[in-house]
Write a protein that holds these residues in place. Structure first.
Motif, PDB file in Angstrom:
ATOM      1  N   VAL A   1       0.747  -1.101  -0.021  1.00 48.41           N
ATOM      2  CA  VAL A   1      -0.112   0.027   0.042  1.00 48.41           C
ATOM      3  C   VAL A   1       0.811   1.234   0.005  1.00 48.41           C
ATOM      4  CG1 VAL A   1      -1.886   1.152   1.077  1.00 48.41           C
ATOM      5  CG2 VAL A   1      -1.693  -1.154   1.293  1.00 48.41           C
ATOM      6  N   ASP A   2       0.614   2.130  -1.015  1.00 50.98           N
ATOM      7  CA  ASP A   2       1.586   3.302  -1.154  1.00 50.98           C
ATOM      8  C   ASP A   2       0.839   4.582  -1.007  1.00 50.98           C
ATOM      9  OD1 ASP A   2       3.803   1.759  -1.496  1.00 50.98           O
ATOM     10  OD2 ASP A   2       4.137   2.456  -3.561  1.00 50.98           O
ATOM     11  N   ASN A   3      -0.600   4.477  -0.741  1.00 51.37           N
ATOM     12  CA  ASN A   3      -1.316   5.418  -0.656  1.00 51.37           C
ATOM     13  C   ASN A   3      -2.631   5.293   0.218  1.00 51.37           C
ATOM     14  OD1 ASN A   3      -3.509   7.348  -0.888  1.00 51.37           O
ATOM     15  ND2 ASN A   3      -3.170   7.629  -3.112  1.00 51.37           N
ATOM     16  N   ASP A   4      -2.520   5.869   1.484  1.00 53.74           N
ATOM     17  CA  ASP A   4      -3.733   5.519   2.465  1.00 53.74           C
ATOM     18  C   ASP A   4      -4.787   6.769   2.275  1.00 53.74           C
ATOM     19  OD1 ASP A   4      -2.238   7.643   3.509  1.00 53.74           O
ATOM     20  OD2 ASP A   4      -2.091   6.769   5.516  1.00 53.74           O
ATOM     21  N   ARG A   5      -4.941   7.403   1.458  1.00 54.54           N
ATOM     22  CA  ARG A   5      -5.832   8.544   1.348  1.00 54.54           C
ATOM     23  C   ARG A   5      -7.028   8.156   0.501  1.00 54.54           C
ATOM     24  NH1 ARG A   5      -0.735  10.478   0.434  1.00 54.54           N
ATOM     25  NH2 ARG A   5      -1.198  10.823  -1.641  1.00 54.54           N
ATOM     26  N   THR A   6      -7.194   6.985  -0.038  1.00 60.83           N
ATOM     27  CA  THR A   6      -8.339   6.772  -0.819  1.00 60.83           C
ATOM     28  C   THR A   6      -9.336   6.186   0.293  1.00 60.83           C
ATOM     29  OG1 THR A   6      -7.941   4.415  -1.414  1.00 60.83           O
ATOM     30  CG2 THR A   6      -6.679   6.143  -2.462  1.00 60.83           C
ATOM     31  N   PRO A   7     -10.754   5.981  -0.190  1.00 55.63           N
ATOM     32  CA  PRO A   7     -11.736   5.282   0.705  1.00 55.63           C
ATOM     33  C   PRO A   7     -11.340   3.600   0.819  1.00 55.63           C
ATOM     34  CG  PRO A   7     -12.862   6.681  -1.037  1.00 55.63           C
ATOM     35  CD  PRO A   7     -11.260   6.655  -1.494  1.00 55.63           C
TER      36      PRO A   7
ATOM     37  N   ARG B   1      -0.488   9.015  -6.327  1.00 53.52           N
ATOM     38  CA  ARG B   1      -1.780   8.483  -6.898  1.00 53.52           C
ATOM     39  C   ARG B   1      -1.358   6.853  -7.409  1.00 53.52           C
ATOM     40  NH1 ARG B   1      -3.636  12.197 -11.581  1.00 53.52           N
ATOM     41  NH2 ARG B   1      -5.147  10.554 -11.806  1.00 53.52           N
ATOM     42  N   VAL B   2      -0.302   6.376  -7.093  1.00 52.44           N
ATOM     43  CA  VAL B   2      -0.006   4.896  -6.953  1.00 52.44           C
ATOM     44  C   VAL B   2      -0.426   4.323  -5.741  1.00 52.44           C
ATOM     45  CG1 VAL B   2       1.627   3.024  -7.332  1.00 52.44           C
ATOM     46  CG2 VAL B   2       2.086   4.998  -8.773  1.00 52.44           C
ATOM     47  N   VAL B   3      -1.563   3.570  -5.794  1.00 52.22           N
ATOM     48  CA  VAL B   3      -1.938   3.077  -4.402  1.00 52.22           C
ATOM     49  C   VAL B   3      -1.432   1.769  -3.949  1.00 52.22           C
ATOM     50  CG1 VAL B   3      -4.086   2.571  -3.592  1.00 52.22           C
ATOM     51  CG2 VAL B   3      -4.343   4.085  -5.190  1.00 52.22           C
ATOM     52  N   PHE B   4      -1.249   0.927  -5.233  1.00 50.09           N
ATOM     53  CA  PHE B   4      -0.864  -0.390  -4.917  1.00 50.09           C
ATOM     54  C   PHE B   4       0.243  -0.713  -5.820  1.00 50.09           C
ATOM     55  CE2 PHE B   4      -5.415  -0.698  -3.874  1.00 50.09           C
ATOM     56  CZ  PHE B   4      -5.471  -1.223  -2.501  1.00 50.09           C
ATOM     57  N   ARG B   5       1.374  -1.313  -5.217  1.00 50.49           N
ATOM     58  CA  ARG B   5       2.523  -1.716  -5.940  1.00 50.49           C
ATOM     59  C   ARG B   5       3.036  -3.223  -5.751  1.00 50.49           C
ATOM     60  NH1 ARG B   5       5.674   2.635  -8.001  1.00 50.49           N
ATOM     61  NH2 ARG B   5       4.994   3.781  -6.184  1.00 50.49           N
TER      62      ARG B   5
END
Length: 235
Positions: free
Chosen positions: A119-125, A162-166
């Motif tokens: 997880v690279d972004n924790d700012r999404t729902p 904006r990369v959410v998963f890698r």
């Protein structure tokens, strides 16, 4: 929260998503046929995996013209949480709701395996309360999952977080060996500018219980419940 799982001719992940929401989250959920035009009764949307319209032309290319997609677009523009999984990710890119494209796997083979994503972004729902750096074990099953974007788009996605998963190895390291399809920058999922629309190639709905191989996917699906509570507390 009331979930909608959008179903197209050829979808095969719709019932997986339905059961994950019903049994994993205990939330009300409804299968919504591709001809539906009113999504106002739902709090969040899931566009599932499969082969919508047989993936003719290319994956997601026909589904983008389905009647329901105008309502999906309006829902997204109003800030509603949308999750596109596998073919759903492909549909969202074809519809212009997410940047980039999903190309044939670098191996030119269908890839079906369990992978690790970070997880690279924790700012999404869909990643609320999942700290950046969290490693999830999720299954993949796709032939066209190689994420591609032009250099300018790729640079913007990275710059804006904006990369959410890698794709990573079990220790969270970005390596070529951890990349199952040749995606640029090991990208497994991205979001739109607002962050409410997320697409990812791995299948969280097929990892909601340890009895079926793992339950890390439930952490993604349940995050939107926390986001809903947070939104309600601010209103």
């Amino acid at each position: 929260m009331r979930f909608a799982v959008i179903t197209f001719p050829g979808s095969n992940g719709d019932h997986d998503a339905l059961m994950a929401i019903q049994m994993g989250l205990g939330q009300p959920v409804e299968l919504v046929w591709h001809t539906e035009t009113d999504l106002s009764r739902f709090d969040c949307l899931i566009i599932p995996g499969g082969f919508s319209y047989g993936d003719y032309l290319r994956a997601g290319a026909i589904a983008r013209f389905a009647p329901v997609m105008e309502s999906v677009r309006a829902f997204a523009e109003a800030g509603g949480p949308v999750l596109g999984i596998c073919n759903g990710f492909q549909i969202l890119t074809e519809a212009g709701l997410l940047p980039g494209a999903l190309l044939r796997n670098a191996s030119l083979s269908f890839e079906c395996a369990w992978v690790h994503v970070r997880v690279d972004n924790d700012r999404t729902p869909w990643t609320r309360a999942l700290a950046p750096g969290t490693i999830l074990r999720l299954p993949i099953a796709h032939g066209e999952g190689r994420y591609y974007a032009d250099d300018a788009t790729l640079e913007r996605l990275e710059r804006e977080g904006r990369v959410v998963f890698r794709y990573v190895d079990a220790d969270g390291r970005v390596t070529p060996e951890a990349n199952p399809n040749g995606s640029l920058n090991n990208i497994a999922g991205v979001c739109n500018e607002r962050g409410n629309v997320v697409g990812l190639m791995p299948h969280p709905e097929r990892a909601y219980d340890r009895l079926i191989g793992g339950d890390d996917g439930l952490r993604v699906l349940s995050a939107v419940l926390r986001a809903g509570v947070a939104a309600a507390s601010r209103s």
